[in-house]
Design a protein around this motif. Structure first.
Motif: not given
Ligand code: HEM
Length: 121
Positions: A17, A40-41, A43-48, A51, A63, A65
């Motif tokens: 992470d 690209t968002d 915050k979402k990208q980092t989480e995707m 995972k 995951y 995505g």
């Protein structure tokens, strides 16, 4: 320990992470690739990505995505951009003190996605 996964060698999900956060700082600071992420968002990208890499490195699979082909379709990613991204990942791990042989294993995992991601040879 011969069969230890890259996930374990990297110290588990918390370290992955942290690496992904640093990695995207580098990516967004590099004008040769940052433009790919302009819509690209992050915050979402980092989480995707956290995972996805957790799973791809041999950890638990959380995951949800898209697969790599669908996730990058139409972005026009070049093989040079792919090389740059893998370098940013390698440099991030190096800065975190990860040994070269573990970085090579992580890079090989990233490399295995190349054919699905690169659209412009
Ligand atoms: C090392 C190989 C790579 C891996 C493992 C990877 C992983 C991912 C993942 C997990 C997603 C999320 C998919 C989803 O939202 O469902 C994603 C999206 C994305 N990736 Fe990659 N990626 C890689 C290489 C690249 C490269 C080389 C670029 C561009 C230079 C790139 C640009 C993007 C962009 C822009 C998105 C977001 C698209 C959107 O906003 O919906 N990726 N990637």
């Amino acid at each position: 320990m011969q069969n230890k996964s890259v996930f374990d060698k990297l110290g588990g999900q918390a370290n992955i992470d942290a690496a992904v956060v640093k990695f995207y700082e580098k990516v967004l600071s590099d004008p040769s690739v940052s433009h790919y992420f302009k819509n690209t968002d992050m915050k979402k990208q980092t989480e995707m990505q956290q995972k996805f890499l957790g799973m791809a490195f041999g950890g638990p699979n959380h995951y949800t995505g898209k697969d790599m082909k669908a996730g990058h379709a139409g972005l026009g990613i070049t093989s040079a951009a792919f090389d740059t991204i893998v370098n940013h990942l390698g440099n991030t791990l190096k800065e975190m003190g990860v040994p070269a042989e573990v970085i090579a294993e992580a890079a090989a995992v990233a490399e295995s996605t190349r054919a699905d991601i690169v659209e412009v040879k």
